[in-house]
Write a protein that holds these residues in place. Structure first.
Motif, PDB file in Angstrom:
ATOM      1  N   ALA A 253       0.819  -1.208   0.000  1.00  0.00           N
ATOM      2  CA  ALA A 253       0.000   0.000   0.000  1.00  0.00           C
ATOM      3  C   ALA A 253       0.856   1.262   0.000  1.00  0.00           C
ATOM      4  N   VAL A 256       2.075   2.631  -3.819  1.00  0.00           N
ATOM      5  CA  VAL A 256       1.155   2.957  -4.904  1.00  0.00           C
ATOM      6  C   VAL A 256       1.808   3.920  -5.910  1.00  0.00           C
ATOM      7  N   LYS A 257       2.470   4.939  -5.386  1.00  0.00           N
ATOM      8  CA  LYS A 257       3.064   5.954  -6.274  1.00  0.00           C
ATOM      9  C   LYS A 257       4.184   5.396  -7.138  1.00  0.00           C
ATOM     10  N   ASN A 260       2.803   3.216  -9.850  1.00  0.00           N
ATOM     11  CA  ASN A 260       2.250   3.964 -10.982  1.00  0.00           C
ATOM     12  C   ASN A 260       3.365   4.507 -11.864  1.00  0.00           C
ATOM     13  N   ALA A 261       4.443   5.003 -11.238  1.00  0.00           N
ATOM     14  CA  ALA A 261       5.563   5.540 -12.014  1.00  0.00           C
ATOM     15  C   ALA A 261       6.201   4.432 -12.849  1.00  0.00           C
ATOM     16  N   ARG A 278      15.184   1.512  -3.552  1.00  0.00           N
ATOM     17  CA  ARG A 278      14.280   1.270  -2.431  1.00  0.00           C
ATOM     18  C   ARG A 278      12.994   0.610  -2.924  1.00  0.00           C
ATOM     19  N   ARG A 322      -3.844   2.915  -7.365  1.00  0.00           N
ATOM     20  CA  ARG A 322      -4.689   3.324  -6.237  1.00  0.00           C
ATOM     21  C   ARG A 322      -6.018   2.580  -6.278  1.00  0.00           C
TER      22      ARG A 322
END
Lengths: 377, 336
Positions: A253, A256-257, A260-261, A278, A322
């Protein structure tokens, strides 16, 4: 265009008529987007409802028929009209149902992580080789224990189950450490993918070797494990499974960012401020945790991991994590519980292998969804 | 105000190898990118343009020296901080599945948003602005997989714009596009640099487009880079040297490459205007030498400026032809 750019990013738009046209287009678009998001929220809500219904169905069905109100009271207060019913619900059906739910969530989400990270629609939770490690652990225990252990394993008693889980967990943990070591060193996700696949082949070869020299009844015990089952987890073991799965889901969770990238590939993801190192570690660790917990307690459950992410993309028509992350959780749980209900063949005494059901019924559904999604392309 | 957005000091680029000497592609680079300027990176294939861009973007370690963004080394900046200062557009657009144009551009806001990637009102405004700046607002609702190559590249640029970095590096963004689309993208970049105050570096193969749009050129050749205003680089011969290949040379007077041909038979073309120009081009292409003298072996005459007929005289024999193809055939048959 020139006037707009003159003011630089983030400033108000220049000429009045331009502003008017732009805002008109935007209004049109945002209502469209609004409908889209509304539709997607509705779908997520629907998934929760279906999951709830399946949870109840799974608790209600079984070889002993128990009235629904007794099941509810057993769940809520721990009492029902017959103490045997309470026992059946709380000690057998509830752990089995929750195990199916947790396993489905874990496999769905780890499948999504792998498909996004490797940018490959064929990637699945097992590509890292973690489940191969688990199967090696199990094979070593089942196929090579001394004569005394075999009766225990053949009967699949509680201690036998625990021993299997421990062996699988140990195998998975060793593999996970190896994969993490590799993940720290390699530059590209492709290298990691190939390393994982090769490791899988290597381990399968060792397992085959063990099978070749093993006695037939031991082989049967090993094959039983590979069929997969949600029934082996006791109420006492459940918190361990739940804890590890929740930890893995929480890790997912937080990503998420970066996920998406990563849809644009590693180069673009890095150029948009993502810490590649990371993120890679996070994805590998979360997947390894989820997969090793599930494989240790339920065996190598095939198909859910590869199919659920595709199903969710097809249903939601989106690649935004998301939305996809909660959706794969829900659909994973739905598919797993559904498969477990069907495998027990309500009304019959027969119990089919879980992996047979997941693939036999799931594959056609996924084919349909994918054919529709790409309109035959 | 200091206009320098990016600076290299003693930069050497290339690849380190484990058990062999380094591969050095270029060294001793002291280059600058300025705010408001579009810089074109030109050089033959395989000379190291992509490696230079990757090194400038901090994705590849330099062999020597360093890249500075406002006196900070690009390699020491945290990824997120770097992303707020420098954006990137690459040649290949990845497969994007179900993503819409709007979602793609919204990805540019990742370095600015919270951990969940929730977009603020300011983020939304930036996305609208970026879409509008590349005239792609109409593509917002479409799936990126279904738009044309040129439209997709515009969306990728809009995404880089939404990142709100003052420095943009583009690696051959026009490689797969046809000429009008390439012109469109280059004009867009020029306007973004000039009016948006961005420093933009774009590697490009189309020399003519680079000459017409860039404020500055970096010519990469022989392990070094020559920087300058395009026209200066043409006049002092640097541009010709960079792309020199056997049989092809840069013609300063036309600003294009010409194919040097082994001198063939001379043909004189009399007459002016478009018809005469294209007749000369046809003759050059088929291996004749354009002879200015009227005592050439053959003389092709434009009968009338707009008329349909060509008059050809070979060894004193006159013939008339309806089009250039017939003239060429007749010349071939004449066996000069």
């Amino acid at each position: 265009m020139t006037q707009l750019a003159q003011q630089g990013p983030g400033t108000a738009l220049a000429s009045r008529e331009l502003r008017a046209t732009v805002s008109a287009t935007l209004r049109k678009r945002s209502t469209l987007a609004g409908i889209g998001i509304g539709r997607q929220r509705l779908i997520l809500l629907l998934m929760i409802v279906v999951l709830g219904a399946l949870l109840m169905t799974s608790l209600a069905l079984g070889s002993v028929s128990i009235p629904l109100d007794n099941i509810v009271s057993a769940l809520l207060s721990g009492h029902s009209d017959q103490s045997a019913w309470t026992n059946i619900v709380l000690k057998f059906r509830l752990p089995k149902t929750l195990t199916a739910m947790l396993a489905g969530m874990a496999l769905g989400v780890s499948g999504l992580l792998m498909q996004t990270y490797f940018r490959n629609p064929l990637a699945e939770p097992f590509v890292l080789g973690v489940s191969s490690g688990a199967s090696l652990g199990v094979a070593l225990v089942v196929l090579s224990t001394a004569g005394g252990g075999s009766a225990m394993l053949a009967g699949l008693g509680l201690a036998g189950d625990l021993l299997l889980s421990a062996a699988a967990g140990l195998g998975a943990a060793v593999t996970m450490s190896l994969v993490l070591l590799v993940a720290l060193r390699v530059r590209s996700s492709l290298t990691l993918l190939i390393m994982g696949l090769m490791f899988g082949y290597l381990v399968s070869a060792i397992v085959s070797l063990l099978l070749y020299f093993a006695r037939p009844e031991r082989i049967q015990a090993y094959i039983n494990w590979t069929f997969g089952s949600f029934s082996g987890v006791t109420a006492a073991q459940l918190p361990i499974l739940a804890g590890i799965v929740m930890a893995g889901l929480l890790m997912a969770a937080t990503m998420v960012k970066p996920l998406n990238a990563l849809l644009l590939g590693e180069d673009y993801a890095r150029s948009m401020g993502m810490n590649l190192h990371r993120t890679r570690l996070g994805i590998v660790l979360a997947t390894a945790l989820l997969v090793s917990a599930v494989t240790a307690f339920c065996g190598p459950i095939a198909f859910i991991g590869i199919a659920v992410p595709h199903l969710c993309r097809g249903i939601l028509r989106s690649s935004n994590h998301r939305l996809l992350l909660p959706a794969t959780c829900l659909v994973g749980a739905i598919v797993a519980i559904g498969a477990s209900i069907i495998a027990e063949m309500p009304g019959h005494n027969l119990v089919l292998p879980l992996n047979v059901i997941t693939a036999l019924l799931g594959a056609p559904v996924v084919m349909l969804v994918i054919l529709r999604q790409f309109r035959g392309r | 105000m200091n206009d320098t957005m990016l600076e290299t000091r003693g930069l050497a680029i290339g690849y380190r190898r484990a058990r062999a000497s380094d591969i050095r592609l270029a060294q001793g680079l002291n280059l600058q990118l300025q705010r408001g300027k579009l810089t074109g990176l030109l050089g033959p294939n395989g000379i190291g343009k992509s490696t230079l861009l990757r090194t400038l973007a901090g994705m590849h370690a330099p062999l020597d020296g360093a890249v500075y963004l406002a006196n900070e080394k690009v390699r020491t900046l945290r990824p997120r901080e770097l992303a707020k200062r420098l954006s990137l557009v690459l040649t290949d657009a990845p497969r994007m599945g179900l993503m819409t144009g709007y979602e793609l551009v919204a990805l540019g806001r990742l370095p600015h948003s919270d951990w969940l990637g929730k977009l603020s009102a300011n983020d939304l405004q930036m996305i609208e602005w970026a879409l509008d700046a590349v005239s792609a607002t109409a593509l917002a609702g479409q799936r990126v997989a279904e738009v044309s190559d040129g439209q997709r590249q515009k969306l990728m640029i809009a995404r880089a714009l939404a990142q709100d970095a003052k420095l943009m590096l583009l690696d051959e963004p026009t490689a797969y596009l046809d000429l009008p689309r390439r012109m469109d993208i280059m004009r867009l970049l020029r306007q973004l640099a000039r009016h948006g105050g961005l420093a933009i570096l774009v590697s490009i193969h189309d020399l003519d487009l680079a000459l017409r749009n860039c404020d500055q050129l970096w010519l990469m050749q022989n392990g070094t880079i020559t920087a300058g205003v395009p026209e200066d680089l043409v006049l002092d011969g640097n541009l010709g040297d960079t792309f020199k290949t056997d049989g092809i040379s840069f013609d300063d007077s036309s600003g294009t490459f010409v194919i040097e041909r082994v001198a063939g038979h001379g043909v004189s073309v009399s007459g002016n205007g478009a018809r005469a120009l294209w007749m000369r081009r046809a003759l050059e292409r088929t291996g004749y030498r354009i002879d200015k003298h009227t005592n050439a072996a053959a003389i092709a005459t434009v009968e009338r400026e707009t008329g349909p007929e060509w008059q050809l005289r070979v060894n004193g024999q006159q013939s008339r032809h309806q089009n250039i193809a017939a003239v060429l055939d007749s010349l071939k048959d004449a066996k000069l």
